[in-house]
Write a protein that holds these residues in place. Structure first.
Motif, mmCIF file in Angstrom:
data_model
loop_
_atom_site.group_PDB
_atom_site.id
_atom_site.type_symbol
_atom_site.label_atom_id
_atom_site.label_comp_id
_atom_site.label_asym_id
_atom_site.label_seq_id
_atom_site.Cartn_x
_atom_site.Cartn_y
_atom_site.Cartn_z
ATOM 1 N N ARG A 73 0.830 -1.205 0.000
ATOM 2 C CA ARG A 73 0.000 0.000 0.000
ATOM 3 C C ARG A 73 0.868 1.260 0.000
ATOM 4 O O ARG A 73 0.555 2.236 -0.697
ATOM 5 C CB ARG A 73 -0.911 0.020 1.239
ATOM 6 N N LEU A 74 1.925 1.229 0.816
ATOM 7 C CA LEU A 74 2.827 2.381 0.854
ATOM 8 C C LEU A 74 3.500 2.590 -0.494
ATOM 9 O O LEU A 74 3.629 3.714 -0.973
ATOM 10 C CB LEU A 74 3.888 2.197 1.947
ATOM 11 N N ALA A 75 3.908 1.495 -1.114
ATOM 12 C CA ALA A 75 4.568 1.590 -2.418
ATOM 13 C C ALA A 75 3.588 2.107 -3.464
ATOM 14 O O ALA A 75 3.946 2.957 -4.297
ATOM 15 C CB ALA A 75 5.128 0.230 -2.827
ATOM 16 N N ASP A 76 2.346 1.628 -3.422
ATOM 17 C CA ASP A 76 1.328 2.103 -4.375
ATOM 18 C C ASP A 76 1.027 3.580 -4.199
ATOM 19 O O ASP A 76 0.708 4.283 -5.164
ATOM 20 C CB ASP A 76 0.040 1.288 -4.221
ATOM 21 N N ALA A 77 1.145 4.051 -2.950
ATOM 22 C CA ALA A 77 0.882 5.464 -2.686
ATOM 23 C C ALA A 77 2.116 6.325 -2.926
ATOM 24 O O ALA A 77 2.092 7.539 -2.746
ATOM 25 C CB ALA A 77 0.381 5.642 -1.243
#
Length: 186
Positions: free
Chosen positions: A179-183
């Motif tokens: 999720r952090l990488a996608d954001a």
């Protein structure tokens, strides 16, 4: 065995505990104990307090088919008869197995299916094995060995639970990292 008695004492049963061997003979307290830990698994209306051997066996057979089978094991008929007939240590062996299976069931730990409670191992003549301790009677040694085996079973169960929890944690970390990488924050 003390651990089993303490475990049972922690469960609010409807009948007072007087003699564990006789108390559990009709299977009703066993159903209550399982219901306490896994409420949706047991319908108490299926179990009737009983005095006749036939009805006691009926309650245990119901437990075997409707509850134990869902938990991944079943008791052998001779084990049920031993509990119903108040054979010494029979209920303690069954309670130990059920305690382990409840933990496995609650935490979704898969184990090899158990079809029956193992009968007690035949007594080994420890004197023939060349490690006799004259200060320790054979019965005490056998009790000590059995206690150690029970401790090992509990520790193995705890290891399985911890491994399961670690897998869950790793999955959560992986999901959050994604999720952090996608954001664009990682």
């Amino acid at each position: 065995m003390q651990g089993i008695y303490e475990w049972i004492d922690s469960i609010p049963l409807t009948r007072p505990k007087k003699n564990i061997t006789r108390d559990f003979a009709d299977g009703v307290p066993m159903a209550e104990a399982i219901k306490f830990f896994v409420p949706g698994l047991v319908d108490m209306h299926n179990y009737v307090p009983a005095h006749s051997v036939k009805q006691k066996i009926g309650n245990w057979n119901t437990l075997n088919v409707k509850v134990f089978k869902k938990m991944g094991f079943q008791l052998a008929p001779q084990d049920i008869e031993a509990v119903v007939n108040c054979v010494p240590d029979a209920i303690e062996r069954v309670l130990k197995l059920v305690q382990i299976k409840i933990e496995e069931f609650k935490f979704g730990i898969e184990s090899e299916p158990v079809r029956m409670v193992k009968p007690p191992e035949p007594r080994v003549d420890l004197q023939q094995m060349q490690f006799e301790n004259p200060r320790m009677p054979t019965d005490t040694r056998e009790e000590s060995i059995q206690n150690m085996r029970e401790t090992i079973e509990i520790l193995e169960l705890k290891v399985k639970k911890l491994e399961h929890m670690l897998k869950i944690k790793d999955n959560k970390v992986e999901t959050l990292t994604k999720r952090l990488a996608d954001a664009g924050l990682y």
